[in-house]
Design an enzyme around this catalytic site. Structure first.
Site, PDB file in Angstrom:
ATOM      1  N   ASP A   1      48.024  55.151  -4.797  1.00  0.00           N
ATOM      2  CA  ASP A   1      48.696  56.125  -5.161  1.00  0.00           C
ATOM      3  C   ASP A   1      47.928  56.943  -6.180  1.00  0.00           C
ATOM      4  O   ASP A   1      48.155  58.383  -6.239  1.00  0.00           O
ATOM      5  CB  ASP A   1      49.985  55.624  -5.996  1.00  0.00           C
ATOM      6  CG  ASP A   1      51.000  54.985  -5.150  1.00  0.00           C
ATOM      7  OD1 ASP A   1      51.280  55.552  -4.131  1.00  0.00           O
ATOM      8  OD2 ASP A   1      50.850  53.620  -5.362  1.00  0.00           O
TER       9      ASP A   1
ATOM     10  N   GLY B   1      53.371  52.307  -4.674  1.00  0.00           N
ATOM     11  CA  GLY B   1      54.364  53.350  -4.255  1.00  0.00           C
ATOM     12  C   GLY B   1      55.394  52.799  -3.344  1.00  0.00           C
ATOM     13  O   GLY B   1      56.412  52.946  -3.452  1.00  0.00           O
ATOM     14  N   GLY B   2      54.946  52.031  -2.501  1.00  0.00           N
ATOM     15  CA  GLY B   2      55.505  51.374  -1.292  1.00  0.00           C
ATOM     16  C   GLY B   2      56.029  50.052  -1.585  1.00  0.00           C
ATOM     17  O   GLY B   2      56.553  49.549  -0.605  1.00  0.00           O
TER      18      GLY B   2
ATOM     19  N   LYS C   1      48.691  50.990  -7.269  1.00  0.00           N
ATOM     20  CA  LYS C   1      49.117  50.935  -5.940  1.00  0.00           C
ATOM     21  C   LYS C   1      50.524  50.571  -6.189  1.00  0.00           C
ATOM     22  O   LYS C   1      50.899  49.918  -7.169  1.00  0.00           O
ATOM     23  CB  LYS C   1      48.344  49.987  -5.083  1.00  0.00           C
ATOM     24  CG  LYS C   1      47.001  50.509  -4.666  1.00  0.00           C
ATOM     25  CD  LYS C   1      46.227  49.450  -3.952  1.00  0.00           C
ATOM     26  CE  LYS C   1      47.082  48.726  -2.595  1.00  0.00           C
ATOM     27  NZ  LYS C   1      47.648  49.883  -1.915  1.00  0.00           N
TER      28      LYS C   1
ATOM     29  N   GLU D   1      49.598  43.188  -0.953  1.00  0.00           N
ATOM     30  CA  GLU D   1      48.368  43.843  -0.609  1.00  0.00           C
ATOM     31  C   GLU D   1      47.368  43.536  -1.461  1.00  0.00           C
ATOM     32  O   GLU D   1      46.171  43.241  -1.176  1.00  0.00           O
ATOM     33  CB  GLU D   1      48.649  45.417  -0.996  1.00  0.00           C
ATOM     34  CG  GLU D   1      49.545  46.180  -0.237  1.00  0.00           C
ATOM     35  CD  GLU D   1      49.988  47.428  -0.676  1.00  0.00           C
ATOM     36  OE1 GLU D   1      49.993  47.724  -1.997  1.00  0.00           O
ATOM     37  OE2 GLU D   1      50.151  48.313   0.036  1.00  0.00           O
TER      38      GLU D   1
ATOM     39  N   SER E   1      49.407  48.952   3.626  1.00  0.00           N
ATOM     40  CA  SER E   1      51.195  49.561   3.526  1.00  0.00           C
ATOM     41  C   SER E   1      51.137  50.987   3.098  1.00  0.00           C
ATOM     42  O   SER E   1      50.270  51.445   2.561  1.00  0.00           O
ATOM     43  CB  SER E   1      52.190  48.685   2.949  1.00  0.00           C
ATOM     44  OG  SER E   1      52.006  47.172   2.878  1.00  0.00           O
ATOM     45  N   GLY E   2      51.991  51.511   3.483  1.00  0.00           N
ATOM     46  CA  GLY E   2      52.010  53.147   3.329  1.00  0.00           C
ATOM     47  C   GLY E   2      51.878  53.896   4.653  1.00  0.00           C
ATOM     48  O   GLY E   2      51.840  53.369   5.584  1.00  0.00           O
ATOM     49  N   SER E   3      51.756  55.380   4.368  1.00  0.00           N
ATOM     50  CA  SER E   3      51.565  56.329   5.561  1.00  0.00           C
ATOM     51  C   SER E   3      50.269  56.463   5.749  1.00  0.00           C
ATOM     52  O   SER E   3      49.869  56.605   7.022  1.00  0.00           O
ATOM     53  CB  SER E   3      52.187  57.527   4.978  1.00  0.00           C
ATOM     54  OG  SER E   3      51.527  58.234   3.807  1.00  0.00           O
TER      55      SER E   3
ATOM     56  N   ASP F   1      43.568  49.945   3.017  1.00  0.00           N
ATOM     57  CA  ASP F   1      44.719  50.102   2.543  1.00  0.00           C
ATOM     58  C   ASP F   1      44.758  51.889   1.744  1.00  0.00           C
ATOM     59  O   ASP F   1      43.742  52.271   1.613  1.00  0.00           O
ATOM     60  CB  ASP F   1      45.089  49.026   1.283  1.00  0.00           C
ATOM     61  CG  ASP F   1      46.395  48.880   0.923  1.00  0.00           C
ATOM     62  OD1 ASP F   1      46.950  48.065   0.437  1.00  0.00           O
ATOM     63  OD2 ASP F   1      47.485  49.958   1.356  1.00  0.00           O
TER      64      ASP F   1
HETATM   65  O1  DER Z   1      52.232  51.288  -2.198  1.00  0.00           O
HETATM   66  C1  DER Z   1      51.260  51.183  -1.952  1.00  0.00           C
HETATM   67  O2  DER Z   1      50.442  50.429  -2.528  1.00  0.00           O
HETATM   68  C2  DER Z   1      50.630  52.077  -0.541  1.00  0.00           C
HETATM   69  O3  DER Z   1      49.185  51.546  -0.421  1.00  0.00           O
HETATM   70  C3  DER Z   1      50.670  53.365  -1.129  1.00  0.00           C
HETATM   71  O4  DER Z   1      50.093  53.232  -2.394  1.00  0.00           O
HETATM   72  C4  DER Z   1      49.803  54.296  -0.408  1.00  0.00           C
HETATM   73  O5  DER Z   1      50.771  55.343   0.284  1.00  0.00           O
HETATM   74  P1  DER Z   1      50.553  56.529   1.079  1.00  0.00           P
HETATM   75  O6  DER Z   1      49.065  55.963   1.808  1.00  0.00           O
HETATM   76  O7  DER Z   1      51.647  56.738   1.875  1.00  0.00           O
HETATM   77  O8  DER Z   1      50.241  57.554   0.090  1.00  0.00           O
END
Ligand code: DER
Length: 251
Positions: free
Chosen positions: A90, A102-103, A100, A109, A28-30, A87
């Site tokens: 952070d 942040g999301g 990890k 995960e 997850s995440g960007s 994946d």
């Molecule tokens: O929430 C998480 O673990 C996500 O993988 C995050 O840590 C990564 O976010 P980003 O790719 O948007 O920086």
């Protein structure tokens, strides 16, 4: 930074996704969005044979909207691992321990990462640090059972967390953020953790700083904690040789 993320993501796919792979985990995440965009460019005759396991609602929608086939852990053959999972992170320390969450997707995960033969963390240069909690100062994300949250906050303070707090939805949602698993997130700031590669010969306690491994064990033991955002010892088990290679991190 977007260019760095995109470049790291396409390099990670080129290096670690194989046409013969059948089970692929998507985090997850960007950053992981770029990973899926790369995979979606592959010939459909190859990707149509693959199943993509999500790690939450964002990840599931990303897989579906990219025309890739969604798969569930429950559908996998017995006693098999996913071939590879991709994946983000952070923060990454010199020993490749990660923060990890942040999301707020850390629970699924970690399940998928640990169920994978190879876990590829795609983290651009902004994420590297000399010790976890050095650059990522929002706190270690901890997924908690809502009814236990206040007691977990007290225990975190006893363990040395500075001003831990329940993650609020802010302008997006009144009250706490609710995870894909109907849990809450507590962000628990700690003083910078000491990576093993930086440990002085003196006993760890003399520095007072936690190691990521020890703190992870203490946090997961708190009743009401479902999972933590400390991904420690996430090595790639190369079962053929029995050796263990560090997780490949693209910075
Ligand atoms: O929430 C998480 O673990 C996500 O993988 C995050 O840590 C990564 O976010 P980003 O790719 O948007 O920086």
């Amino acid at each position: 930074a977007e260019m760095a993320k995109k470049a790291a993501a396409s390099q990670a796919v080129a290096d670690h996704l194989r046409p013969e792979h059948r089970w692929v985990g998507i985090g997850s995440g960007s950053t992981v969005v770029y990973v899926v965009q790369e995979i979606a460019k592959w010939d459909k005759t190859i990707t149509d044979k693959m199943s993509f396991v999500s790690t939450g609602d964002q990840s599931r929608l990303l897989i579906e909207e990219s025309g890739l086939r969604l798969g569930a852990l429950s559908q996998m053959p017995k006693n098999t691992n996913l071939d590879v999972s991709f994946d983000g992170a952070d923060e990454v320390d010199p020993d490749l321990n990660l923060i990890k969450g942040g999301g707020a997707c850390l629970l699924q995960e970690k399940v998928v990462a640990v169920a994978s033969q190879k876990f590829i963390c795609v983290a651009d240069y902004r994420k590297t640090s000399e010790g976890l909690c050095t650059k990522w100062t929002q706190g270690i994300p901890v997924e908690v059972l809502p009814c236990a949250a206040t007691r977990v906050l007290d225990e975190l303070k006893r363990l040395g967390s500075i001003d831990p707090s329940i993650r609020q939805g802010g302008s997006q949602k009144a009250g706490p953020v609710v995870t894909d698993n109907s849990m809450w997130i507590i962000d628990a700031p700690f003083a910078p953790l000491q990576p093993h590669s930086k440990r002085s010969s003196a006993s760890p306690s003399s520095t007072g700083a936690w190691s990521a491994e020890t703190l992870a064990e203490r946090l997961i033991a708190i009743p009401g904690v479902m999972e933590t955002g400390l991904f420690t010892g996430m090595v790639t088990k190369d079962s053929t040789k029995g050796s263990q290679k560090p997780v490949a991190v693209y910075l």
